[in-house]
Structure formats: C-alpha cells, structure tokens
Write an enzyme that holds these catalytic residues in place. Structure first.
Site, PDB file in Angstrom:
ATOM      1  N   CYS A  50     -17.716 -11.397  -7.477  1.00 46.91           N
ATOM      2  CA  CYS A  50     -19.120 -11.518  -7.065  1.00 46.91           C
ATOM      3  C   CYS A  50     -19.828 -10.163  -7.151  1.00 46.91           C
ATOM      4  CB  CYS A  50     -19.208 -12.141  -5.669  1.00 46.91           C
ATOM      5  SG  CYS A  50     -20.854 -12.784  -5.265  1.00 46.91           S
TER       6      CYS A  50
ATOM      7  N   ARG B 171     -28.080 -10.697 -11.112  1.00 46.34           N
ATOM      8  CA  ARG B 171     -27.784 -10.809  -9.683  1.00 46.34           C
ATOM      9  C   ARG B 171     -28.333 -12.116  -9.105  1.00 46.34           C
ATOM     10  NH1 ARG B 171     -31.005  -8.042  -7.272  1.00 46.34           N
ATOM     11  NH2 ARG B 171     -29.932  -7.789  -5.300  1.00 46.34           N
TER      12      ARG B 171
ATOM     13  N   HIS C 110     -15.397 -16.412  -5.544  1.00 45.49           N
ATOM     14  CA  HIS C 110     -14.520 -15.781  -4.552  1.00 45.49           C
ATOM     15  C   HIS C 110     -13.192 -16.536  -4.422  1.00 45.49           C
ATOM     16  CE1 HIS C 110     -17.648 -13.176  -2.645  1.00 45.49           C
ATOM     17  NE2 HIS C 110     -18.464 -14.132  -3.048  1.00 45.49           N
TER      18      HIS C 110
ATOM     19  N   GLU D 145     -10.548 -15.394  -3.246  1.00 46.04           N
ATOM     20  CA  GLU D 145      -9.878 -14.919  -2.030  1.00 46.04           C
ATOM     21  C   GLU D 145     -10.199 -15.777  -0.811  1.00 46.04           C
ATOM     22  OE1 GLU D 145     -13.883 -12.933  -1.997  1.00 46.04           O
ATOM     23  OE2 GLU D 145     -12.411 -13.512  -3.506  1.00 46.04           O
TER      24      GLU D 145
END
Length: 202
Positions: free
Chosen positions: A82, A111, A176, A178
C-alpha cells in the site's frame, strides 16, 4: 532457525506489528528498523502500509531515507504494501507537497486510486508466483499502478488495474496481505531474500 534471514520492517508509521508477525510466520527473523545503522543488520526490508507522505517525512527526520535509497539501489530485497508500494515507485502521479519516494521500481502510481477509507474492500487476487487459491486482498485507501517500465513484471491485476509488481529484488502490492493471516506473499518475499543471500554462502 540459524539460517533464517533477518528482515526488517520500517517502523516509522503504519501497520508494523502485523508485518513482524507475518514475517515470523514465514520463517524469518523479523525486527523493527528506524535508524540508519539498523539497515546494515538486515537481509531484506518491508515498508508497511500507513500514510506514504508521513512515512517519507519521518524517514528524512530519522536520517534513514538516503541510506535506504542507497541500499535499495545496491540490491537490498524490499517489499512494500500500500503506502510502501507508493514509496517504492520511481514516480507518483499526484504527490503531496514535500512527498519523496525511495524508488527502486520503474512504475508510475496513483495514490488513493481505489477510493477513500470508507470505500475500502476485500477481493480475491491471483498473484503470479503464489501457489494455491487466490490471495484475499485487503484494499484500504489503496493505490494502483498506472504503468510500468520494461524491467517491471506485473504479478497481479484487479478490475484491469495493476496491484502487484516485481522488479529484481523489489516487490510491491497495493493491498495488505499482513492483515489476513495468509502468509504466502510474505513467504514469497522471504524466498526472494534467501535467494539474494545464497551467493554469499557458496
């Protein structure tokens, strides 16, 4: 594991703890990195999600931005998620004032391309190099990659937009992994770090 690679997580802002957990689950020795001297002690580095402008400004404040650029240019394996993807881009389409990047991947990024915080979503993503079922991608104010150079490999797309890339020792995802408990993308990065270390052990 004595041969486990030491992988740092840039711990200036963002979801550092989640990456440390995911890297440990992928059989790496994971540690936070904030100072230039800590860069010398790692075999690879993760740049987490968070706020890319804040991370870049803190990297300057902590004196770590230029040493990090030098190590990435020298081939340090690096993985950005990200905001980390934005920081690894050679060019940002819509940078904020004072925003800098580390660079390392020949790509142009946008972005917040997938929308604001309240437009965050999850989607299954097929990633080249990750075996098995698609990865569950968590997209939070996520960027996308507008275009890549000839040296950059596209690993995944979502709705026609590039969301995962690799160039040499640099890996980046818009989402993401994670946050999901699925550590296969981190395992892919750990394998990249091991492969980069291999010539040293011969």
């Amino acid at each position: 594991m004595t041969d486990a690679p030491v992988i740092g997580v840039l711990a200036l802002q963002g979801d550092v703890r989640e990456h440390l957990i995911a890297l440990a689950a992928a059989d790496a020795v994971a540690r936070p990195v904030r100072r230039p001297e800590e860069l010398a002690e790692i075999d690879g580095l993760v740049i987490p999600g968070g706020e890319s402008t804040t991370i870049s400004k803190l990297a300057v404040l902590f004196g770590v931005l230029e040493p990090l650029r030098e190590r990435v240019r020298a081939g340090l394996p690096v993985y950005g998620t990200c905001a980390g993807l934005i920081l690894l881009a050679d060019k940002i389409l819509d940078p904020r004032s004072g925003q800098e990047t580390i660079g390392g991947i020949d790509m142009i990024v946008r972005r917040n391309a997938f929308g604001r915080q309240n437009e965050s979503f999850e989607a299954a993503v097929d990633i080249q190099g990750v075996d098995g079922d698609p990865v569950e991608g968590v997209f939070i104010r996520a960027p996308w990659v507008e275009s890549v150079g000839a040296r950059t490999e596209v690993l995944a797309e979502h709705e026609g937009h590039i969301v995962a890339v690799r160039q040499g020792n640099a890996l980046a995802t818009s989402f993401h992994p994670e946050l999901t408990g699925d550590h296969r993308v981190h395992s892919l990065f750990v394998d990249m770090v091991r492969a980069n270390r291999a010539p040293e052990s011969l």
